[in-house]
Design an enzyme around this catalytic site. Structure first.
Site, PDB file in Angstrom:
ATOM      1  CD  GLU A 128      -0.897  -0.104  11.629  1.00 42.18           C
ATOM      2  OE1 GLU A 128      -0.271  -1.174  11.830  1.00 42.18           O
ATOM      3  OE2 GLU A 128      -2.126  -0.026  11.636  1.00 42.18           O
ATOM      4  CB  THR A 144       4.238  -0.408   3.287  1.00 43.40           C
ATOM      5  OG1 THR A 144       3.681  -1.421   2.442  1.00 43.40           O
ATOM      6  CG2 THR A 144       3.122   0.190   4.103  1.00 43.40           C
ATOM      7  CE  LYS A 177      15.830   6.505  -1.429  1.00 41.25           C
ATOM      8  NZ  LYS A 177      16.525   6.436  -2.718  1.00 41.25           N
ATOM      9  CD  GLN A 213       5.557   2.645   5.469  1.00 45.26           C
ATOM     10  OE1 GLN A 213       4.592   2.415   6.171  1.00 45.26           O
ATOM     11  NE2 GLN A 213       5.459   3.059   4.232  1.00 45.26           N
ATOM     12  CG  ASN A 225      14.926  -0.175   2.085  1.00 45.62           C
ATOM     13  OD1 ASN A 225      15.582   0.852   2.239  1.00 45.62           O
ATOM     14  ND2 ASN A 225      14.432  -0.535   0.919  1.00 45.62           N
ATOM     15  CB  ILE A 264      -0.998   0.003   1.168  1.00 47.31           C
ATOM     16  CG1 ILE A 264      -0.303  -0.087   2.540  1.00 47.31           C
ATOM     17  CG2 ILE A 264      -1.966  -1.160   1.035  1.00 47.31           C
ATOM     18  CD1 ILE A 264      -1.275   0.042   3.725  1.00 47.31           C
TER      19      ILE A 264
HETATM   20 MO1  MOS Z   1      -3.712  -0.650   8.651  1.00 47.54          MO
HETATM   21  S1  MOS Z   1      -5.025   0.610   9.628  1.00 47.54           S
HETATM   22  O1  MOS Z   1      -3.881  -2.093   9.511  1.00 47.54           O
HETATM   23  O2  MOS Z   1      -3.972  -0.579   7.037  1.00 47.54           O
END
Ligand code: MOS
Length: 744
Positions: free
Chosen positions: A711, A473, A639, A644, A637, A471
């Site tokens: 997160e 990441t 970078k 993130q 990584n 996503i």
């Molecule tokens: Mo995350 S809120 O587990 O995409």
């Protein structure tokens, strides 16, 4: 078996970066099909009540309109609730689009117009006339606090608050320093760059290829087959690139249902892209009314902690997050009582948004800790060190690792904490007040059962695959790094393939668990190829590796070599040729270590420092500096890892200062459903962000020591900013976002 890690741990640009910047990475709305139809959702106008009539006559007359689906003519779909429950659904009855005449939230889809072109579909959608019988709706959780309840059924993966320990009420009353306040954070809607969308390709014979915006292709796949009664082989879900999601794509959204329904019924390919407005008709971070009470003795030792939260959910699902548990975990305290309840309002079911629960709960706790620091006259960092938790007191378990002290020290050093005059309003620069604030961050280090496949072909190319997602990441990149190291190949010889439901089983990419889970599975699948390669290499006539065992060799620089005498080696290419095969492959499944999980608590930690400048006359706040010092185990990584944290911090700035979905209590809807009125941080709002990765080794969790990073960057950031604003101005604002009207 030794193998110096060549790529893991090194900064590496995204392997999918060139595709993204050149526009060749394909997103859902960009997929086409022959004779593609376009669908447009008609969103409902009331928050609660019934549709009394839908007049589609005028819309149907528009040339090019193929069909208009409503609750009156929709095809039959599954009957039972459980059929609609996806992989991460909370307990309850999931929304069934166009199911019947009832309306349970504003913006609920009430019709789907399908036409030969997007323009025709949009125009026809504007002609659909819907009449309603409206009932009063409640969209503010503060109005239903009296109806709060403890959820009967726990959401899977969520820990309810631990039982009270000690006597929080008694200890609170007996303590010399006490405070109790209410904290609140505005509802925020997910607004990734890419709108939610589905393109269904009708392959004939009831077979579908579905391009869906989802954080786990297999979640959509399972949902489609279950809801529409299709066999697993008839559906393939494809989701290779995702333009952001942050949790909005964990559950299949209503556009998936609608697009698949239309395609199956019309036996045509259908594309459905939600509008930015419609991004506000589902999936949001709920509002929670939180009360935090802290008490300490004169030395700053916590005597009592109470944290109560009432969080909004929909009428039909008991959506839950871990909001209050952090207050029993972050600091050592003998008297703790934590309560978490839900209250139903007339909105769509909330959804996970980056560090769900922790964003809210840690904001409240870390604000209260800052208030306690002032009440006790103790430096905020010092207060946290005085109350440092050496074990997880919620579960009475040691931490698998916790380098939080180093986070405080390195972060404080980098921001220049020693220059901070503790007195509020004491620091100025020009016409601006200057403030420094800090907070602690925490997020669970998780791993989920995940499978991966590794295929090595005769030309020396390695492909690793898993049904996980990226996503933004960096999943593609870390999979490539891990696989390259596992077989000692150059990065260019490795391709990662993800985002396809037909690949080895993986859960949704969420919870910051993807790197630990997929990474471990990829490594295991690659390692499973080593024996085959070594056997082949050892079998070559006159092989320098004759008789070698796996623990005597290393896979490095494209060769299998004796550790004791690296000159004795065979190239992977030669070994592959010696197998006599076009390809060798292995599939492995990585699972969390249940014994380690039962023994240890595993979390990532961070210390966030914010420097703000506040224009005294105008109330304008600038976040001029953030230092986020993170302890998250092995950094695969640096970078992509830094990216993130940057992303999380930017969302934290939005949470502190900008983002707010404002409910209109009369209409029962969110008023500011566009980017003109829903403010997200823009470049001008993001100044200097400094990320520190604190050294942390953790071999309890998985062989690579990965804790996850998606997160932790947002957790605590808003509290650090709010605390800095208090330091700058002397104003304590306990209701985010801190817009300038709250400071004037
Ligand atoms: Mo995350 S809120 O587990 O995409």
């Amino acid at each position: 078996m030794s193998n110096t890690e060549a790529f893991v741990g090194r900064p590496q640009s995204r392997v999918d970066g060139p595709l993204k910047v050149s526009g060749t990475a394909t997103y859902v709305a960009e997929f086409g099909a022959e004779d593609l139809l376009h669908a447009v959702v008609v969103s409902g106008a009331i928050a609660k009540g019934r549709i009394t009539s839908i007049d589609t006559a005028a819309a149907l007359k528009v040339p090019g309109v193929i069909e208009i689906f409503t609750h009156e003519n929709r095809p039959r779909t599954a009957w039972f609730d459980y059929k609609y429950r996806d992989e991460v659904a909370p307990p309850g009855s999931p929304l069934r689009p166009l199911y019947d005449a009832s309306i349970s939230y504003s913006g609920q889809p009430v019709a789907l117009v399908v036409a030969e072109t997007l323009q025709v579909a949009q125009y026809a959608a504007s002609l659909v006339e819907v009449s309603y019988e409206a009932e009063p709706a409640v969209v503010d959780v503060a109005e239903v606090l009296g109806e709060a309840y403890v959820p009967k059924q726990k959401r899977s993966g969520i820990s309810p608050p631990p039982k009270p320990r000690g006597d929080a009420d008694g200890a609170f009353l007996a303590a010399p320093i006490r405070l109790e306040h209410e904290y609140r954070v505005a509802v925020e809607h997910h607004n990734p760059m890419e709108m939610h969308a589905t393109t269904v390709v009708w392959e004939g014979d009831g077979k579908l290829t579905v391009h869906d915006k989802i954080q786990g292709a297999q979640n959509s796949h399972g949902y489609i087959t279950s809801v529409f009664g299709l066999s697993a082989d008839d559906v393939r879900v494809h989701s290779p690139y995702i333009g952001g999601a942050f949790g909005s794509g964990l559950r299949p959204q209503y556009q998936l249902f609608l697009a698949v329904m239309a395609s199956l019924q019309l036996e045509r390919s259908v594309k459905l892209v939600l509008t930015r407005d419609q991004m506000f008709t589902f999936s949001y971070r709920p509002d929670a009314i939180q009360r935090v009470a802290l008490a300490a003795d004169k030395t700053g030792r916590l005597q009592a902690v109470r944290h109560e939260a009432v969080m909004g959910t929909s009428r039909h699902e008991d959506y839950q997050e871990v909001v209050v548990n952090w207050s029993g975990l972050l600091y050592s305290c003998d008297n703790v009582r934590l309560d978490y309840k839900l209250a139903q309002i007339d909105t769509h079911t909330p959804a996970d948004m980056r560090a769900p629960g922790a964003t809210l709960g840690v904001y409240a706790l870390e604000s209260a800790m800052d208030e306690l620091a002032y009440a006790a006259g103790i430096d905020p960092i010092e207060l946290r060190l005085i109350n440092f938790a050496d074990k997880d007191e919620n579960e009475n378990k040691p931490f698998s690792s916790k380098e939080l002290r180093a986070c405080y020290a390195q972060g404080a050093d980098r921001i220049g904490w020693s220059r901070r005059n503790p007195v509020p309003r004491s620091m100025h620069e020009g016409r601006e007040l200057v403030g420094l604030g800090m907070a602690t961050g925490c997020w669970e280090a998780q791993m989920q059962k995940t499978s991966a496949r590794a295929v090595l072909t005769a030309n020396g190319h390695l492909e690793v695959s898993s049904a996980t997602a990226d996503i933004g990441t960096g999943t593609y990149t870390i999979m490539t790094q891990i696989a390259a190291d596992a077989l000692g190949l150059p990065l260019e010889s490795v391709t990662a393939v993800i985002g396809d439901s037909s690949l080895p089983t993986a859960p949704v990419e969420g919870g910051s668990w993807a790197a630990a889970s997929t990474g471990t599975a990829v490594r295991a699948a690659c390692h499973a190829l080593r024996q085959t390669l070594l056997d082949a290499a050892a079998g070559i006539d006159g092989s320098p590796l004759a008789g070698a065992t796996l623990d005597q060799v290393t896979f490095q620089n494209g060769r299998i070599a004796f550790i004791a005498d690296p000159v004795m080696s065979v190239s992977i290419g030669e070994a592959m040729q010696a197998t006599g095969k076009e390809r060798i492959e292995a599939e492995e499944t990585a699972s969390p270590d249940m014994k380690a999980m039962a023994t240890y608590s595993s979390y990532t930690h961070s210390a966030i420092f914010a420097e703000v400048r506040v224009d005294e006359e105008l109330g304008i706040v600038r976040v001029t500096r953030i230092v986020n010092a993170v302890a998250a185990g092995k950094i695969l990584n640096p970078k992509t890892a830094r990216s993130q944290i940057l992303g999380g911090v930017v969302m934290g700035i939005g949470m502190a200062l900008h983002e707010e979905s404002i409910p209109d209590k009369n209409l029962g809807r969110f008023m500011n459903h566009n980017f003109a009125e829903y403010h997200v941080p823009a470049h001008a709002d993001v100044e200097d962000i400094d990320v520190i990765f604190v050294e942390e080794e953790d071999d309890m969790l998985n062989p690579l020591g990965i804790k996850g990073l998606g997160e932790i960057g947002i957790v605590g950031t808003a509290a650090a900013i709010a605390n800095a604003i208090h330091h700058a101005t002397g104003r304590r604002v306990r209701h985010l976002p801190i817009t300038l009207d709250k400071l004037l």
